[in-house]
Motif scaffolding. Sequence first.
Motif, PDB file in Angstrom:
ATOM      1  N   ALA A  39       0.798  -1.226   0.000  1.00  0.00           N
ATOM      2  CA  ALA A  39       0.000   0.000   0.000  1.00  0.00           C
ATOM      3  C   ALA A  39       0.834   1.281   0.000  1.00  0.00           C
ATOM      4  N   LEU A  40       2.145   1.172   0.047  1.00  0.00           N
ATOM      5  CA  LEU A  40       2.984   2.348   0.286  1.00  0.00           C
ATOM      6  C   LEU A  40       2.749   3.529  -0.653  1.00  0.00           C
ATOM      7  N   GLY A  41       2.681   3.333  -1.925  1.00  0.00           N
ATOM      8  CA  GLY A  41       2.485   4.455  -2.840  1.00  0.00           C
ATOM      9  C   GLY A  41       1.110   5.087  -2.749  1.00  0.00           C
ATOM     10  N   ARG A  42       0.227   4.432  -2.027  1.00  0.00           N
ATOM     11  CA  ARG A  42      -1.162   4.889  -1.907  1.00  0.00           C
ATOM     12  C   ARG A  42      -1.487   5.388  -0.511  1.00  0.00           C
ATOM     13  N   ILE A  43      -0.441   5.738   0.234  1.00  0.00           N
ATOM     14  CA  ILE A  43      -0.600   6.154   1.633  1.00  0.00           C
ATOM     15  C   ILE A  43      -0.340   7.655   1.776  1.00  0.00           C
ATOM     16  N   MET A  44      -1.142   8.268   2.631  1.00  0.00           N
ATOM     17  CA  MET A  44      -0.878   9.639   3.053  1.00  0.00           C
ATOM     18  C   MET A  44      -0.887   9.640   4.579  1.00  0.00           C
ATOM     19  N   LEU A  45       0.173  10.173   5.176  1.00  0.00           N
ATOM     20  CA  LEU A  45       0.226  10.353   6.625  1.00  0.00           C
ATOM     21  C   LEU A  45      -0.015  11.826   6.924  1.00  0.00           C
ATOM     22  N   VAL A  46      -0.979  12.087   7.793  1.00  0.00           N
ATOM     23  CA  VAL A  46      -1.372  13.453   8.116  1.00  0.00           C
ATOM     24  C   VAL A  46      -1.195  13.677   9.608  1.00  0.00           C
ATOM     25  N   GLU A  47      -0.347  14.633   9.954  1.00  0.00           N
ATOM     26  CA  GLU A  47      -0.094  14.996  11.346  1.00  0.00           C
ATOM     27  C   GLU A  47      -1.113  16.048  11.781  1.00  0.00           C
ATOM     28  N   ILE A  48      -1.644  15.888  12.991  1.00  0.00           N
ATOM     29  CA  ILE A  48      -2.627  16.818  13.530  1.00  0.00           C
ATOM     30  C   ILE A  48      -1.888  17.887  14.328  1.00  0.00           C
ATOM     31  N   LEU A  49      -2.047  19.152  13.920  1.00  0.00           N
ATOM     32  CA  LEU A  49      -1.479  20.291  14.639  1.00  0.00           C
ATOM     33  C   LEU A  49      -2.637  21.012  15.328  1.00  0.00           C
ATOM     34  N   HIS A  50      -2.381  21.554  16.502  1.00  0.00           N
ATOM     35  CA  HIS A  50      -3.459  22.179  17.275  1.00  0.00           C
ATOM     36  C   HIS A  50      -3.208  23.668  17.465  1.00  0.00           C
ATOM     37  N   ASP A  51      -4.284  24.372  17.807  1.00  0.00           N
ATOM     38  CA  ASP A  51      -4.278  25.806  18.142  1.00  0.00           C
ATOM     39  C   ASP A  51      -3.713  26.683  17.050  1.00  0.00           C
ATOM     40  N   PRO A  52      -4.393  26.942  15.998  1.00  0.00           N
ATOM     41  CA  PRO A  52      -5.672  26.360  15.577  1.00  0.00           C
ATOM     42  C   PRO A  52      -5.444  25.007  14.916  1.00  0.00           C
ATOM     43  N   PRO A  53      -6.490  24.179  14.808  1.00  0.00           N
ATOM     44  CA  PRO A  53      -6.322  22.862  14.199  1.00  0.00           C
ATOM     45  C   PRO A  53      -5.887  22.976  12.736  1.00  0.00           C
ATOM     46  N   LYS A  54      -4.837  22.254  12.399  1.00  0.00           N
ATOM     47  CA  LYS A  54      -4.348  22.171  11.021  1.00  0.00           C
ATOM     48  C   LYS A  54      -3.895  20.748  10.774  1.00  0.00           C
ATOM     49  N   PHE A  55      -3.754  20.426   9.520  1.00  0.00           N
ATOM     50  CA  PHE A  55      -3.375  19.080   9.125  1.00  0.00           C
ATOM     51  C   PHE A  55      -2.179  19.161   8.190  1.00  0.00           C
ATOM     52  N   ARG A  56      -1.028  18.691   8.673  1.00  0.00           N
ATOM     53  CA  ARG A  56       0.198  18.720   7.871  1.00  0.00           C
ATOM     54  C   ARG A  56       0.465  17.327   7.304  1.00  0.00           C
TER      55      ARG A  56
END
Length: 163
Positions: free
Chosen positions: A51-68
Amino acid sequence: MTMLEERILPSDSATIAEPSLLRLYRYWVEKKGGRVLPSRREIDPLDFPYALGRIMLVEILHDPPKFRVRLHGSEMVRRAGYDLTGKTLEDLPDSEYRSYVIGRCKKIVASGQPTFVRHDRVLDDRVWRYDALWLPFSDDGTDVTMLLCALIYQDRPQSTTRL
């Protein structure tokens, strides 16, 4: 864009037709064990090369909420025509799809539940259907700190859009 299906998945069974998504979901359940959520540190990408080429890892950032986006898989980059690695989801070029993906992430962060989605997306003026598996992870066992999305496009577009 059309949402065709969305369902929160139970931890003891899954009704995912796509074999690689089902396999990844079972891997997540195994890593979770009896806990609510597994930790990102517990997974090893070498365990799911299918599944590697089809994966996205999204880190949750807070205050304000963002997705990196920590990782935007090569197959996803090829299909979309852009690489989000190191960027936030606010950098998604299509405003409608950006709103959808950010909303999806917020929903999973709030619920802490793995989610299966079947969705249509316009790329290159064609409508492509995909199945996506969204898996939450937690550093403290409670709060979602990372999301893994595995996304599989169908081989043929659903239709051609008119501009």
